[in-house]
Design a protein around this motif. Structure first.
Motif, PDB file in Angstrom:
ATOM      1  N   UNK A  90       0.732  -1.092   0.100  1.00 24.75           N
ATOM      2  CA  UNK A  90       0.013   0.108   0.152  1.00 24.75           C
ATOM      3  C   UNK A  90       0.929   1.238  -0.019  1.00 24.75           C
ATOM      4  N   UNK A  91       0.245   2.467   0.093  1.00 28.20           N
ATOM      5  CA  UNK A  91       0.938   3.732  -0.137  1.00 28.20           C
ATOM      6  C   UNK A  91       0.423   4.577   0.931  1.00 28.20           C
ATOM      7  N   UNK A  92       1.446   5.224   1.689  1.00 36.58           N
ATOM      8  CA  UNK A  92       0.959   6.292   2.647  1.00 36.58           C
ATOM      9  C   UNK A  92       0.949   7.548   1.974  1.00 36.58           C
ATOM     10  N   UNK A  93      -0.058   8.401   2.490  1.00 39.84           N
ATOM     11  CA  UNK A  93      -0.049   9.852   1.833  1.00 39.84           C
ATOM     12  C   UNK A  93       0.225  10.683   3.311  1.00 39.84           C
ATOM     13  N   UNK A  94       1.245  11.542   3.018  1.00 42.61           N
ATOM     14  CA  UNK A  94       1.581  12.200   4.183  1.00 42.61           C
ATOM     15  C   UNK A  94       0.132  13.186   4.346  1.00 42.61           C
ATOM     16  N   UNK A  95      -0.274  13.860   3.566  1.00 39.43           N
ATOM     17  CA  UNK A  95      -1.485  14.318   3.821  1.00 39.43           C
ATOM     18  C   UNK A  95      -1.522  15.879   3.553  1.00 39.43           C
ATOM     19  N   UNK A  96      -2.586  16.648   3.428  1.00 40.76           N
ATOM     20  CA  UNK A  96      -2.477  18.121   3.169  1.00 40.76           C
ATOM     21  C   UNK A  96      -1.853  19.051   4.133  1.00 40.76           C
ATOM     22  N   UNK A  97      -1.357  20.072   4.059  1.00 41.70           N
ATOM     23  CA  UNK A  97      -0.638  20.882   5.278  1.00 41.70           C
ATOM     24  C   UNK A  97      -1.851  21.269   6.147  1.00 41.70           C
ATOM     25  N   UNK A  98      -1.484  20.950   7.248  1.00 41.23           N
ATOM     26  CA  UNK A  98      -2.709  21.057   8.560  1.00 41.23           C
ATOM     27  C   UNK A  98      -2.099  22.149   9.533  1.00 41.23           C
TER      28      UNK A  98
ATOM     29  N   UNK B  81       3.808  22.442   8.718  1.00 45.77           N
ATOM     30  CA  UNK B  81       5.178  23.194   8.616  1.00 45.77           C
ATOM     31  C   UNK B  81       5.268  24.154  10.060  1.00 45.77           C
ATOM     32  N   UNK B  82       6.208  24.049  10.788  1.00 46.01           N
ATOM     33  CA  UNK B  82       6.213  24.600  11.997  1.00 46.01           C
ATOM     34  C   UNK B  82       7.622  24.956  12.404  1.00 46.01           C
ATOM     35  N   UNK B  83       7.908  25.599  13.491  1.00 47.09           N
ATOM     36  CA  UNK B  83       9.184  25.909  14.065  1.00 47.09           C
ATOM     37  C   UNK B  83       9.499  25.331  15.499  1.00 47.09           C
ATOM     38  N   UNK B  84      10.804  25.038  15.449  1.00 47.48           N
ATOM     39  CA  UNK B  84      10.963  24.284  16.651  1.00 47.48           C
ATOM     40  C   UNK B  84      11.178  25.518  18.005  1.00 47.48           C
ATOM     41  N   UNK B  85      10.322  25.192  18.812  1.00 47.31           N
ATOM     42  CA  UNK B  85      10.292  26.065  20.117  1.00 47.31           C
ATOM     43  C   UNK B  85      11.323  25.575  21.053  1.00 47.31           C
ATOM     44  N   UNK B  86      11.326  24.064  21.374  1.00 46.97           N
ATOM     45  CA  UNK B  86      12.467  23.707  22.168  1.00 46.97           C
ATOM     46  C   UNK B  86      12.720  22.346  21.781  1.00 46.97           C
TER      47      UNK B  86
ATOM     48  N   UNK C 120      14.680  26.478  14.216  1.00 49.36           N
ATOM     49  CA  UNK C 120      14.749  25.989  12.725  1.00 49.36           C
ATOM     50  C   UNK C 120      13.306  25.475  12.233  1.00 49.36           C
ATOM     51  N   UNK C 121      12.939  25.776  11.110  1.00 55.51           N
ATOM     52  CA  UNK C 121      11.643  25.473  10.520  1.00 55.51           C
ATOM     53  C   UNK C 121      11.831  24.269   9.774  1.00 55.51           C
ATOM     54  N   UNK C 122      10.902  23.366   9.551  1.00 54.95           N
ATOM     55  CA  UNK C 122      10.770  22.241   8.930  1.00 54.95           C
ATOM     56  C   UNK C 122       9.331  21.789   8.743  1.00 54.95           C
ATOM     57  N   UNK C 123       9.249  20.666   7.566  1.00 63.71           N
ATOM     58  CA  UNK C 123       7.945  20.008   7.283  1.00 63.71           C
ATOM     59  C   UNK C 123       8.197  18.962   8.228  1.00 63.71           C
TER      60      UNK C 123
END
Length: 737
Positions: free
Chosen positions: A42-50, A64-69, A114-117
């Motif tokens: 099967x295939x996994x979809x990461x899904x739309x940005x939430x 998409x978010x920023x690391x606070x700590x 740092x910002x990441x998906x």
């Protein structure tokens, strides 16, 4: 040859010894070709940005978010390590968690600011939403400067289809995916088995492209196109193999066994106290037509329990005897061989006593040959076969021994094909001066798609009409654990049947004696109340409990495969004669046993049997004028798959419907005989249950291709694919039918 060798390259050359060893031992993957044909399930979809405030529980999400700590936490007295990361996107906060060796890389990379998906499955722990071990991709400063680039990167990351591979405890899906990345360039060297005109005519993508798309799809359309192509390949190459077998059979010589006026068959038909059903007539004509040809018949006769297959087979055997040949019937057990011998000699009467005092002038000898016969009887049976005195022989694998010689073997009838190994069937067929005709019988109904694949080199005849006088069978599930009073009522019903002059079977999965118990490595038995862990119920135990308890006063006897042959025969004779009320047995009674007065069957631990086997067993009752009753006793939980299976059996008497259910639950296994050759299933995309149209179309194309070019001389790529599919064991499996 170079193109082929890329697929034959051992995995240890490319992946390293440790990974290759795990793949070989636990997934049966040895070469580059094996791994490229190990498709994602099967295939996994990461899904739309939430947004963090809108995360749906238990769904795959991308944020998409920023690391606070980020902080390392120790647990288990310092032996365990956990990385906790808090994210923020301005709307809310979310916790990530990484464990064990998985903490090192994110601890270095997910620094505050740092910002990441991030992608993973949203869950709740300690009343907080979290992602455990998410996948992530860092967004560096340059991405922040260009919002359009960030959006593009996010869309690509969030929309990616992640393949999930059939994996094992020792090797996760993501590690298999990395291994596939290593070998994927070799897909370009795949040998395409489809003739170009066929591929283009059906609009299929080339094979290298199909392999790339199934492993690394960009869209769902990629997956569909790849599966369509690979599904067709599996069906087509298999059907070509079967079409070549059928073609080769038409080139073999055989003695035509045509009709003879006023012979043994006519004399037999004149004694029948009933008329044949329309189904029996139709199937008989198909068989007689095939027997009259000068190449060997290879025919599968399938029919519901009690549809009269034995009578059809007997008339075919008599046709061959009339034409100067001999017929052999191969049965899987001594009990069944004796039962067939008894019922056939009873049906034939004096016609089964040819050359004997009081026998018919137009008759023949019908002999029995089993491993347990006395020396004198065995010597006489062998003599009758080699001289041709015996036109019909019924036996077990004893028929296959070198000492057994025939005068002119014209027809081999194999009862319950699935009980025999390939070599056994082939050894009997090799005893003819020319290849004898072959009739394979089974009471296990086979859906059309399976008949076209598993038995694709056999023509198929179906008996789907029960003879007049057969009674309906009522089936019920008895939940012994939830409702013990239902089991008490089951034994009352057995007593009632016996009081009304009938008899009953009780079937158990196990014999139950000391030898059997000590064979289990001295393991202590699990608690009796645990149906999953306790040993299956045993014949010897249940018979004793019934005789001393709910069925006290009734004549209760046992029958199982470890009894001496004479004792088994004696019990069956007395049961058939009505001198035994209740027969407690193993599945030795599953096929061929015919006692019309037996009206009730109680199957203990019914969830331990397969659907088709339960249907076979049930067919032992309701064989006379009185209605049958089958009670399926189980301790399985009401919501379990096992109980669903039993409910399906209780709900229908349609064997074809049940065989479909059985296949859906077990899946197909290897249609080329996994049990025969011990190799991994050759079907990875094709489903013999669901893909009837594909299989039928592939069969038509295969017949056309083989008719035009039987040796496939003009299609070397197809020959290469056949060689890969048909290793020596599988080739023999097909070859021997």
């Amino acid at each position: 040859m170079d193109r082929v060798s890329a697929f034959d390259e051992p995995l240890k050359k490319l992946l390293g010894g440790a990974t290759a060893k795990v793949m070989a031992e636990h997934l049966d993957l040895h070469t580059v070709g094996d791994l490229l044909h190990h498709y994602p399930r099967r295939y996994e979809e990461r899904g739309r940005l939430t947004a963090l405030t809108d995360l749906p529980l238990d769904e795959h999400v991308t944020v998409v978010a920023q690391v606070a700590d980020a902080r390392i936490m120790m647990f288990n007295n310092g032996r365990g390590k956990r990385l906790e990361v808090t994210l923020t996107d301005g709307s809310g906060r979310l916790q990530l968690v990484f464990f064990g060796h998985g903490v090192h890389k994110p601890h270095k990379e997910l620094l505050p600011g740092r910002r990441a998906m991030f992608a993973g499955k949203a869950s709740v722990f300690n009343r907080k939403m979290q992602l455990a071990h998410p996948t992530y991709q860092l967004l560096d400063a340059r991405d922040d400067d260009d919002p359009a680039e960030v959006t593009q990167a996010v869309d690509a990351f969030a929309g990616q289809l992640l393949p999930i591979y059939p994996a094992c405890k020792q090797l996760d899906s993501w590690r298999i995916a990395k291994a596939v990345d290593t070998v994927l360039p070799s897909a370009q060297e795949a040998v395409d088995p489809l003739p170009p005109a066929l591929r283009e005519g059906r609009g299929f993508v080339p094979l290298p492209e199909a392999l790339l798309r199934i492993h690394r799809p960009q869209t769902k359309a990629d997956i569909a196109a790849a599966r369509d192509r690979l599904r067709w390949d599996e069906a087509f190459v298999l059907q070509v193999a079967l079409a070549r077998r059928r073609y080769a059979d038409t080139q073999l010589p055989a003695v035509a066994r045509g009709p003879v006026q006023d012979g043994l068959l006519d004399a037999f038909d004149a004694t029948l106290p009933f008329t044949l059903t329309d189904g029996q007539r139709k199937v008989t004509e198909e068989i007689f037509g095939a027997l009259a040809t000068e190449h060997p018949m290879h025919r599968l006769l399938q029919g519901e329990v009690g549809s009269g297959k034995t009578l059809v087979a007997l008339r075919a055997m008599l046709r061959v005897v009339d034409a100067g040949g001999q017929a052999a019937m191969l049965a899987p057990t001594e009990v069944l061989a004796q039962q067939h011998h008894r019922s056939i000699t009873e049906m034939m009467g004096e016609l089964a006593e040819g050359g004997m005092l009081g026998g018919s002038d137009s008759g023949t000898k019908v002999v029995l040959l089993t491993g347990s016969m006395g020396t004198a009887a065995r010597r006489q049976a062998l003599l009758d076969l080699v001289t041709g005195e015996a036109g019909i022989v019924i036996g077990t694998h004893a028929l296959i021994e070198d000492k057994v010689q025939f005068h002119d073997l014209g027809l081999v009838v194999v009862d319950e094909q699935h009980r025999f190994g390939v070599e056994q069937r082939d050894a009997l067929r090799s005893k003819g001066k020319q290849p004898p005709h072959l009739l394979v019988m089974t009471a296990t109904p086979i859906p059309r798609t399976v008949a076209m694949t598993v038995f694709g080199d056999l023509e198929t005849s179906v008996l789907d009409q029960l003879p007049a006088g057969r009674s309906p069978i009522a089936s019920h599930v008895v939940p012994a654990k939830d409702k013990p009073h239902f089991l008490s009522r089951a034994w009352e019903r057995v007593r009632e049947e016996v009081e009304n002059g009938h008899q009953a079977y009780v079937v158990c999965p196990r014999i139950g004696d000391d030898a059997e118990e000590t064979g289990k490595k001295g393991k202590k038995a699990a608690p009796e109340d645990d149906a999953e862990k306790r040993p299956p119920l045993a014949v010897l135990d249940i018979a004793e409990q019934l005789a001393k308890g709910p069925l006290t006063g009734l004549r209760v006897e046992v029958l199982h495969g470890r009894m001496a042959p004479d004792d088994k025969d004696d019990v069956m004779r007395r049961f058939a004669a009505g001198q035994v009320d209740v027969l407690v047995a193993t599945t030795v009674i599953e096929v061929g046993v015919n006692v019309p007065n037996a009206t009730a069957m109680v199957i203990m631990d019914a969830d331990r049997f397969g659907v088709s086997q339960l249907h076979q067993l049930r067919g032992r009752v309701g064989r006379g004028s009185a209605p049958g009753l089958c009670l399926l006793v189980s301790e399985a939980h009401e919501a379990s798959p096992a109980r669903a299976r039993l409910s399906a059996v209780a709900a229908t008497l349609d064997g074809f419907e049940l065989s479909r259910i059985d296949l859906e639950q077990r899946r197909e296994g290897d249609v080329l005989g996994q049990a025969q050759s011990g190799v991994r299933s050759s079907l990875r995309v094709l489903s013999v249950i669901d893909d009837e149209e594909v299989i039928a179309a592939a069969r038509e194309e295969a017949v056309r291709v083989v008719a035009d070019d039987p040796g496939l001389d003009g299609l070397p790529e197809l020959r290469t694919a056949l060689d890969a599919l048909l290793d020596k064991d599988r080739e023999e499996y097909l070859d021997k039918g």
